[in-house]
Design a protein around this motif. Structure first.
Motif, PDB file in Angstrom:
ATOM      1  N   UNK A   1       5.719  -3.636  51.140  1.00  0.00           N
ATOM      2  CA  UNK A   1       5.592  -4.630  50.389  1.00  0.00           C
ATOM      3  C   UNK A   1       5.151  -5.914  51.389  1.00  0.00           C
ATOM      4  N   UNK A   2       5.335  -7.298  50.753  1.00  0.00           N
ATOM      5  CA  UNK A   2       4.842  -8.542  51.516  1.00  0.00           C
ATOM      6  C   UNK A   2       5.753  -8.845  52.367  1.00  0.00           C
ATOM      7  N   UNK A   3       6.944  -8.658  52.454  1.00  0.00           N
ATOM      8  CA  UNK A   3       8.007  -9.331  53.046  1.00  0.00           C
ATOM      9  C   UNK A   3       7.788  -9.237  54.619  1.00  0.00           C
ATOM     10  N   UNK A   4       7.854 -10.674  55.175  1.00  0.00           N
ATOM     11  CA  UNK A   4       7.435 -10.673  56.667  1.00  0.00           C
ATOM     12  C   UNK A   4       6.242 -10.597  57.160  1.00  0.00           C
ATOM     13  N   UNK A   5       5.084 -10.376  56.278  1.00  0.00           N
ATOM     14  CA  UNK A   5       3.757 -10.105  56.744  1.00  0.00           C
ATOM     15  C   UNK A   5       2.877 -11.523  56.820  1.00  0.00           C
ATOM     16  N   UNK A   6       1.959 -11.617  57.791  1.00  0.00           N
ATOM     17  CA  UNK A   6       1.079 -12.707  57.671  1.00  0.00           C
ATOM     18  C   UNK A   6      -0.327 -12.308  58.105  1.00  0.00           C
ATOM     19  N   UNK A   7      -1.355 -13.235  58.099  1.00  0.00           N
ATOM     20  CA  UNK A   7      -2.789 -12.402  58.059  1.00  0.00           C
ATOM     21  C   UNK A   7      -3.209 -13.762  59.106  1.00  0.00           C
ATOM     22  N   UNK A   8      -4.018 -13.512  60.025  1.00  0.00           N
ATOM     23  CA  UNK A   8      -4.746 -14.371  60.930  1.00  0.00           C
ATOM     24  C   UNK A   8      -6.168 -14.084  61.009  1.00  0.00           C
ATOM     25  N   UNK A   9      -6.903 -14.523  60.123  1.00  0.00           N
ATOM     26  CA  UNK A   9      -8.294 -14.593  59.980  1.00  0.00           C
ATOM     27  C   UNK A   9      -9.125 -15.033  61.346  1.00  0.00           C
ATOM     28  N   UNK A  10     -10.011 -14.209  61.832  1.00  0.00           N
ATOM     29  CA  UNK A  10     -10.851 -14.590  63.132  1.00  0.00           C
ATOM     30  C   UNK A  10     -10.076 -14.430  64.328  1.00  0.00           C
ATOM     31  N   UNK A  11      -8.793 -13.648  64.129  1.00  0.00           N
ATOM     32  CA  UNK A  11      -7.881 -13.920  65.465  1.00  0.00           C
ATOM     33  C   UNK A  11      -8.513 -13.058  66.611  1.00  0.00           C
ATOM     34  N   UNK A  12      -8.169 -13.750  67.851  1.00  0.00           N
ATOM     35  CA  UNK A  12      -8.894 -13.231  69.169  1.00  0.00           C
ATOM     36  C   UNK A  12      -8.127 -14.010  70.369  1.00  0.00           C
ATOM     37  N   UNK A  13      -7.938 -13.056  71.147  1.00  0.00           N
ATOM     38  CA  UNK A  13      -7.517 -13.601  72.514  1.00  0.00           C
ATOM     39  C   UNK A  13      -6.025 -14.356  72.188  1.00  0.00           C
ATOM     40  N   UNK A  14      -5.474 -13.883  71.210  1.00  0.00           N
ATOM     41  CA  UNK A  14      -4.105 -14.493  71.194  1.00  0.00           C
ATOM     42  C   UNK A  14      -4.109 -15.957  70.449  1.00  0.00           C
ATOM     43  N   UNK A  15      -5.375 -16.169  69.800  1.00  0.00           N
ATOM     44  CA  UNK A  15      -5.688 -17.565  69.117  1.00  0.00           C
ATOM     45  C   UNK A  15      -5.897 -17.348  67.761  1.00  0.00           C
TER      46      UNK A  15
END
Length: 256
Positions: free
Chosen positions: A91-105
């Motif tokens: 399910x969705x609990x605790x999930x997050x999305x980072x578009x364009x993620x790179x090098x920890x940014x």
């Protein structure tokens, strides 16, 4: 190819359809190593490389670590993300999305997953031919949608089994995406495959994009790494459920 211990829990399942769209495509408006098209896994290693990746593609996180890949898909609200169903069994609990993620940014910030939609056939029996899911995301305090900031791919379906695509994913051993260009082939009645090296655990859910805009990296997504063996049993060949009426109907349902 998710490095993720699948957790028991509720999954939001939706299964109605009421949006009229044109056949074959669903649309509302709107520094990575890339291998050139080749004919076999052996040939891929010697292919030319060029930098380009869509900022609509990003990493899925849980407990501070990324474990799967995902991408923004075009929608009226601009808040939909596409990934593999096996990435979100908990399910969705605790999930997050980072578009364009790179090098920890995370250049477009962290987007909280608020809802998950998977096909009924996946929820009932983990059918590998239905290994795809839509996520609804939001970011507190930001008036913009994730699509407005990061861009989005158009959802394509019934495109056949042989298409030139770019696939992108985030290996769980690094903080930057890998990408590969090649042509898809058929694998069974409802699966497609592609020969591309270097797609290990963590790349599950990464989009298969055709008709790529060279300026943005966005295009039409016709698959995600998943399906057979949750994306494949070797990092050099990846699989996807074939996108047909099943994903079209799931997409329509989450819009209403």
């Amino acid at each position: 190819m998710a490095n993720w211990a699948l957790r028991p829990g509720a999954v939001v399942v939706v299964a109605t359809a009421c949006l009229l769209v044109s056949s074959g495509e669903l649309s509302v408006d709107r520094g990575v190593a890339v291998t050139e098209p080749v004919s076999s896994v052996a040939d891929v290693d010697s292919a030319a490389r060029a930098p380009r990746a869509s900022t609509a593609t990003g990493a899925l996180f849980a407990d501070g670590s990324h474990f799967c890949s995902a991408s923004v898909v075009d929608s009226p609200a601009g808040n939909l993300v596409l990934t593999a169903a096996h990435c979100v069994n908990g399910g969705s609990a605790g999930l997050s999305f980072a578009p364009g993620y790179h090098d920890g940014i995370a250049p477009y910030g962290w987007w909280t997953v608020t809802a998950v939609a998977v096909p009924g056939g996946w929820a009932a029996s983990a059918d590998p031919d239905l290994d795809f899911a839509f996520l609804t995301v939001e970011q507190d305090g930001d008036p913009h949608s994730v699509q407005q900031l990061a861009g989005a791919d158009t959802l394509g379906f019934d495109r056949g089994y042989t298409n030139p695509v770019t696939i992108t994913g985030y290996p769980d051993t690094g903080d930057s995406p890998v990408a590969c260009r090649n042509t898809t082939t058929r694998f069974g009645p409802y699966q497609q495959r592609i020969a591309c090296p270097g797609f290990p655990d963590g790349t599950s859910g990464g989009p298969w994009v055709t008709a790529v805009n060279p300026a943005t990296g966005d295009g039409t997504v016709i698959g995600v790494i998943g399906g057979y063996e949750q994306g494949g049993d070797t990092p050099d060949v990846s699989y996807s459920a074939y996108f047909d009426h099943d994903i079209r109907d799931l997409y329509r349902s989450v819009l209403h």
